[in-house]
Design an enzyme around this catalytic site. Sequence first.
Site, short mmCIF file in Angstrom:
data_model
loop_
_atom_site.label_atom_id
_atom_site.label_comp_id
_atom_site.label_asym_id
_atom_site.label_seq_id
_atom_site.Cartn_x
_atom_site.Cartn_y
_atom_site.Cartn_z
CB SER A 250 3.83 4.85 2.03
OG SER A 250 2.68 4.95 2.85
CE LYS A 251 1.59 2.96 -5.01
NZ LYS A 251 1.61 4.31 -5.55
NE ARG A 252 0.44 4.13 5.81
CZ ARG A 252 0.51 5.19 6.60
NH1 ARG A 252 -0.57 5.74 7.09
NH2 ARG A 252 1.69 5.69 6.91
#
Length: 501
Positions: A250-252
């Site tokens: 994910s974006k993280r």
Amino acid sequence: MRVRFAPSPTGHLHVGNARTALFNWLLARGSGGTFILRIEDTDRERSTSASEQAILEDLEWLGLEWDEGPGVGGDRGPYRQSERLDIYRAQADRLLAEGRAYYCFCPEAQLKAEREAALAAGEAPKYSGRCRSLSPSEVAARRSRGEPAAVRFRVPEGGDVAFLDGVRGLVSFPRATIGDFVLLRSDGNPAYNFAVVVDDALMEVTQVVRGEDHISNTPRQVLLYEALGYRAPRFAHVALVMGPDHTPLSKRHGATSVAEFRARGYLPEALLNYLALIGWSPGGDQEVLPIDELARRFRLEDVGRSAGVFDEEKLAWVNRHYMRLAGASRLARLAAPFLRAEGIVVTEPDAGGWAYLESVVVMASDSVDRLADIPGRLRFLFSYDAARALARPEVQAIVNEDGAREVVRCLAHELAASERLTSREAFRAAADRVKRETGRKGKALFHPIRVALTGEAGGPELDHAVPAIDLGAQLPAGSGLSPVVGCRERVQLFLEALDRA
Ligand code: GLU
């Protein structure tokens, strides 16, 4: 074999979804089958045509061309769910008529409160069945009053629902855990599980390959195939793509979309090849293989059950391989947008401009992972600033060494009188003359030459860098590239700056 990729146009194409598309595509190409693209845009609030457009472009960029779908057509369209609402309605009416579905008048607020209460009590939310046994006359009366009504599926009672998954083996869920679920919302839009079954059935999909996040939907879908009287396809649920910490990518974790990797300068064939390797191995000792060969070798049975970790280092390694294979002309064209963004390419290059770019891009690509790194390696050609170079401590250190200034002075003298150094031989000859004049050799000779001509303490080999500078200096205005200052002028400017410093 008929397979499909069914993205929801609610955002960018995630690399995990791109891998799902790829697996389907490999199956179709490896078996002479058909790859269908279907746009699942029934979530009217979250779907956008911009996202659909971007997804189509990303698939095209990757080279995952589809045989049926938007823009291509096919006999079993339309291929956009928002254009199939009548089809869902007709199928829902059939289930209603057979008593396999019923109208549900429960207001959304009430359903939400019940869901929240179940969650708070630590139970899995499940529809109460309140509207399951309303009398036909009550239903008719409420319908004629125009009360909003959803259509719900009547889940048959008792037993399990099971299916054989191509990756995970036998998967089975007790029916009792499945509440009567919505087929059509009160606004006429189909719910995912219903639309997907109707579409997969009518599009005659024989094999569904999708992410494991859908596995809990599949029992509902199996029940719907039974109720509608269609033969269910084979299912295969592939493990999700994870970040280094083993949570879904994910974006993280940084970049997640195909568009971002494209913007970072990965080649489409490199990204595809790398994605194929997440959770699958082509066997043998080679991992980097042409796409046709991957298609020939791909088998669902060989896809691992455990999640694969996305490793950008490995992607970079695969990308370096494909940059080497790309050839000068293609590499230059792929790098051009990145060079344009950095002001190196100014307008569409002419033939001479392209020829020059081809030669320098190959020089730069030897030492970078991605196209986006190429402009940085070429900056020394297009922006030469002696004063700024001298302000750098590492350049300072070199010019302060014993005899360094003498080398620069001698080089300036040499170049003032000679032809441009457009070949390695011409450069070597000039360097030899400076060597003879000054008695310096090795680093004591080449470090001062490097800083004077490139303005940098490091960079490509001088054998390549110096001819690149002087070939650039010969480009006529109008080649489309930012101007290149030649070696003769550079060393003069450097000397002046050195004298001023
Ligand atoms: N639209 C669904 C998604 O994007 C497709 C799921 C499926 O392949 O059935 O996840």
